[in-house]
Design a protein around this motif. Structure first.
Motif, PDB file in Angstrom:
ATOM      1  N   VAL A   1       0.842  -1.202   0.000  1.00  0.00           N
ATOM      2  CA  VAL A   1       0.000   0.000   0.000  1.00  0.00           C
ATOM      3  C   VAL A   1       0.874   1.249   0.000  1.00  0.00           C
ATOM      4  O   VAL A   1       0.598   2.211  -0.735  1.00  0.00           O
ATOM      5  CB  VAL A   1      -0.961  -0.005   1.211  1.00  0.00           C
ATOM      6  CG1 VAL A   1      -1.610   1.343   1.412  1.00  0.00           C
ATOM      7  CG2 VAL A   1      -2.013  -1.090   1.045  1.00  0.00           C
ATOM      8  N   ASP A   2       1.926   1.245   0.816  1.00  0.00           N
ATOM      9  CA  ASP A   2       2.837   2.399   0.848  1.00  0.00           C
ATOM     10  C   ASP A   2       3.480   2.632  -0.512  1.00  0.00           C
ATOM     11  O   ASP A   2       3.610   3.775  -0.955  1.00  0.00           O
ATOM     12  CB  ASP A   2       3.927   2.196   1.910  1.00  0.00           C
ATOM     13  CG  ASP A   2       3.382   2.302   3.321  1.00  0.00           C
ATOM     14  OD1 ASP A   2       2.234   2.767   3.489  1.00  0.00           O
ATOM     15  OD2 ASP A   2       4.112   1.913   4.256  1.00  0.00           O
TER      16      ASP A   2
ATOM     17  N   LYS B   1       0.877   4.136  -2.833  1.00  0.00           N
ATOM     18  CA  LYS B   1       0.657   5.544  -2.504  1.00  0.00           C
ATOM     19  C   LYS B   1       1.799   6.408  -3.037  1.00  0.00           C
ATOM     20  O   LYS B   1       1.559   7.507  -3.546  1.00  0.00           O
ATOM     21  CB  LYS B   1       0.554   5.733  -0.990  1.00  0.00           C
ATOM     22  CG  LYS B   1      -0.754   5.321  -0.407  1.00  0.00           C
ATOM     23  CD  LYS B   1      -0.748   5.604   1.100  1.00  0.00           C
ATOM     24  CE  LYS B   1      -2.021   5.211   1.761  1.00  0.00           C
ATOM     25  NZ  LYS B   1      -1.981   5.451   3.225  1.00  0.00           N
ATOM     26  N   ALA B   2       3.025   5.914  -2.928  1.00  0.00           N
ATOM     27  CA  ALA B   2       4.175   6.676  -3.424  1.00  0.00           C
ATOM     28  C   ALA B   2       4.106   6.824  -4.945  1.00  0.00           C
ATOM     29  O   ALA B   2       4.383   7.898  -5.477  1.00  0.00           O
ATOM     30  CB  ALA B   2       5.477   5.992  -3.008  1.00  0.00           C
TER      31      ALA B   2
ATOM     32  N   PHE C   1       1.373   6.760  -6.782  1.00  0.00           N
ATOM     33  CA  PHE C   1       0.269   7.674  -7.063  1.00  0.00           C
ATOM     34  C   PHE C   1       0.687   9.122  -6.820  1.00  0.00           C
ATOM     35  O   PHE C   1       0.384  10.004  -7.622  1.00  0.00           O
ATOM     36  CB  PHE C   1      -0.948   7.321  -6.205  1.00  0.00           C
ATOM     37  CG  PHE C   1      -2.122   8.210  -6.449  1.00  0.00           C
ATOM     38  CD1 PHE C   1      -2.874   8.094  -7.599  1.00  0.00           C
ATOM     39  CD2 PHE C   1      -2.478   9.182  -5.519  1.00  0.00           C
ATOM     40  CE1 PHE C   1      -3.952   8.923  -7.837  1.00  0.00           C
ATOM     41  CE2 PHE C   1      -3.550  10.018  -5.743  1.00  0.00           C
ATOM     42  CZ  PHE C   1      -4.288   9.887  -6.902  1.00  0.00           C
ATOM     43  N   ALA C   2       1.404   9.359  -5.725  1.00  0.00           N
ATOM     44  CA  ALA C   2       1.863  10.720  -5.428  1.00  0.00           C
ATOM     45  C   ALA C   2       2.856  11.207  -6.472  1.00  0.00           C
ATOM     46  O   ALA C   2       2.823  12.375  -6.875  1.00  0.00           O
ATOM     47  CB  ALA C   2       2.487  10.769  -4.040  1.00  0.00           C
TER      48      ALA C   2
END
Length: 120
Positions: A99-100, A103-104, A106-107
């Motif tokens: 998940v991390d 998220k990275a 996506f960011a």
């Protein structure tokens, strides 16, 4: 990863407390000893919530999982619950890292998209 691991650790907090209540019924164990050992383990599970993302935090979590399994010597049901929570810990770490990473990514994509819009 922090959210998943913290959820597992808070669940362990309660399981350790309930196991201490069961262990108190053993006439060979002093109440003070049971609550000292359980209290330290409960405190450790809460403190680990704050350091799980720091270096060594996951390894301390694994040490807690092993201690939870080993507590089956006093409360036999803890063998089973310790293995269940060790599996939950593995899943929390494994999927939390995924998940991390997502998220990275996506960011980074969102940041690249906004910088292209700023350039235009």
């Amino acid at each position: 990863m922090r959210t998943l691991c913290s959820s597992t650790l808070i669940g362990e907090f309660f399981v350790i407390g309930f196991a201490a209540l069961v262990a108190m019924k053993d006439p060979d164990l002093a109440t003070a000893t049971v609550w000292t050992v359980s209290g330290v383990a409960m405190l450790l599970s809460v403190l680990l919530c704050g350091v799980v993302t720091r270096p060594g935090g996951v390894y301390l979590g694994w040490a807690l999982q092993l201690a939870l399994i080993a507590s089956g010597v006093v409360v036999p049901m803890m063998y089973f619950l310790g293995v269940v929570f060790a599996a939950l810990w593995w899943a929390s770490v494994h999927f939390g890292r995924k998940v991390d990473a997502a998220k990275a990514r996506f960011a980074a994509q969102a940041g690249a998209g906004s910088s292209e819009a700023d350039a235009a």
